[in-house]
Structure formats: C-alpha cells, structure tokens
Design a protein around this motif. Sequence first.
Motif, short mmCIF file in Angstrom:
data_model
loop_
_atom_site.label_atom_id
_atom_site.label_comp_id
_atom_site.label_asym_id
_atom_site.label_seq_id
_atom_site.Cartn_x
_atom_site.Cartn_y
_atom_site.Cartn_z
N GLY A 1 0.87 -1.17 0.00
CA GLY A 1 0.00 0.00 0.00
C GLY A 1 0.90 1.22 0.00
O GLY A 1 2.08 1.12 -0.34
N ARG A 2 0.37 2.34 0.43
CA ARG A 2 1.21 3.53 0.49
C ARG A 2 2.22 3.40 1.62
O ARG A 2 2.03 2.64 2.56
N ARG B 1 3.33 0.10 3.29
CA ARG B 1 2.47 -0.76 4.10
C ARG B 1 2.02 -1.98 3.32
O ARG B 1 1.91 -1.95 2.10
N TRP C 1 -0.17 -4.94 1.67
CA TRP C 1 -1.50 -5.12 1.08
C TRP C 1 -1.77 -6.62 0.97
O TRP C 1 -1.12 -7.32 0.20
N GLU C 2 -2.70 -7.10 1.75
CA GLU C 2 -3.04 -8.52 1.80
C GLU C 2 -3.64 -8.96 0.45
O GLU C 2 -4.67 -8.43 0.03
N ASP D 1 -8.85 5.10 -1.90
CA ASP D 1 -9.54 3.89 -1.44
C ASP D 1 -10.99 3.88 -1.89
O ASP D 1 -11.59 4.92 -2.11
N LYS E 1 -12.82 -1.00 3.67
CA LYS E 1 -12.06 -0.88 2.43
C LYS E 1 -12.21 -2.13 1.56
O LYS E 1 -11.96 -3.25 2.01
N ASN F 1 -10.54 -6.49 -3.32
CA ASN F 1 -10.96 -7.70 -2.62
C ASN F 1 -12.25 -8.18 -3.26
O ASN F 1 -13.29 -7.55 -3.13
N ILE G 1 -6.68 -6.59 10.02
CA ILE G 1 -7.49 -5.70 9.19
C ILE G 1 -8.96 -6.13 9.12
O ILE G 1 -9.74 -5.53 8.41
N GLU H 1 -3.12 11.17 4.83
CA GLU H 1 -4.12 10.30 5.43
C GLU H 1 -5.35 11.12 5.72
O GLU H 1 -5.28 12.17 6.32
#
Length: 253
Positions: A49-50, A53, A55-56, A108, A115, A140, A150, A247
């Motif tokens: 992610g950003r 981070r 990302w699953e 997002d 999300k 997802n 999460i 954010e």
Amino acid sequence: QKHLTTKEIGKNIIHFNSIDSTNSYAKGIADKTPSGTLIISEEQLSGRGRLGREWESPKGDGIWMTLILKPKFPPSEGGKLTQIAAASVWQGINKVLGLKSLIKWPNDIVINGKKVCGILTEMSAELNQLHYLIVGIGINVNNEAFHNTIADKATSLFLEKGEKINRRALLCEILNAFELLYDSFVKEGTLKESLNICRNNSAILGKEVIIQQGANQAKAKAVDITEEGLLEVLTEEGKKTEILTGEVSIRGE
Ligand code: ADP
C-alpha cells in the motif's frame, strides 16, 4: 458489457500465478513495454500500500493488478491517475454488481465503511519528463475473511453481495471504463468525468475529517475535490486549503 472493448488498456496482459508485487514487477519492465500493459497476478507475496504498508493479496481471491501508462504529460499530473482509477473501479462495481461503493479520497474505495479496494499510483520521471506511470489496483473480490489485523476495516465484494463474483467480467468492465476516462483526460486535459464520479460518490465530502500529514494532525471539513484532483478542506480556523495527499480519516470512525 462483459468483454474487453479497449484499444490500448489491457491489450497486452502479463499474468502470474504468484508474484512479489505487481507494481514492483511493472517498474522493472515499464521502459520496454507498451503503454496500456496490464500485469495481473493470482496472489502477491508482498503486495504494498502507500508508505510501504502491506497489502493482503491472497491467492485467487482478488484482482491484484497494475497498469503501465506512458502519457505525454508532465509528472505533476501523475496523481490524477488515482482519481481516474478510483472512478473506473467504482463504475465496474456499480455496473457489474449493482453495489453502491464510495470513494474515499485519495485512493480507497469503501463499502459500508470498510475498504474493498486500494490504489497505488507511482511514477518514474526525470527533469520534468515522465517516463512512465504505474497504477496499482487491489480489489478484494471473493475473499471470505481477512487477517485479524485488518478484519474490522476490510471487506470484499463477495462479503457485501453475498455471492461469489466473476472476476473476469468485473475486470473487463473496469478496464473499459478506465480507457474511456483516461482517453478523455489525455485528449482534453481535464478530469471532469472522473471527478463527477469521485465527487458524487465520495465517502468524505461534507464530513468532518482528520487529516494526517507526517507527524501533523488537523481537523477539517472536506468540501470538494478540485479540478486538479486535490481535496479542498475548510480548517477549524475557517480557512480553505487544498490537500495534495495524506491520510484522511473520517471523524468518529
Ligand atoms: P490507506 O489508503 O488507508 O493509507 P494504504 O493504501 O497504505 O492505506 O493501504 C495499506 C493498508 O490497508 C494496510 O496498512 C492495512 O491496514 C490495509 N490493508 C491491507 N491489505 C488490505 C486488503 N486486502 N483490503 C483492505 N485493506 C487492506
């Protein structure tokens, strides 16, 4: 419309069963790959992610993909691609599933406050010349559950719709929408259609939000998304300012 009707976007597809990150792979090949190339993988072992981070991206559950684009515009315009991508995913979810999602500026897409999609636009530029843009989109789709960390803030289209979803149909619709919005941006230089979608289906406009930029936090009211794709907010002191990125969390959530 369940078929790809594009001229450029997704005409060249590189598909993986497994990869570290579609954005990382795209960066490695972008210089020698035509604009519109799509990298897609069944799973990402270290999706990002950003700010690095995680990302699953579990196997078979999502649409984990990256588009490589080489438009002839200055690097300062690059961030606008995130708004185009968000509008495209919103359209795909709306048309194929009839689900109402909301776009949470800047990157997002949420359903019922959770999300369902994240977008990560990165670019390579030098001396005010853009080499390429890569637009990573993680959706997802058929995830049945998420890791504990999460679970309270992530959802999938399956969980929201209550039935398994055809990833291919959704992907085609998103790419078709993306090309139309992207073409009009490249030709006219304005984001107008994408902005209409981002404004009319925003998770934050009109709401009190908390803006976090680095170590700084400020409360404000989200007022509009500008023609440049920036977030216009009204500060507690009553001043209007534009936010480039950062954010944004909705107060009370
Ligand atoms: P944000 O847009 O909230 O700043 P990022 O774009 O940085 O978030 O995305 C990374 C964050 O999203 C992670 O730190 C984690 O909290 C969350 N996340 C990770 N994987 C998923 C996923 N598959 N679905 C929803 N949220 C996720």
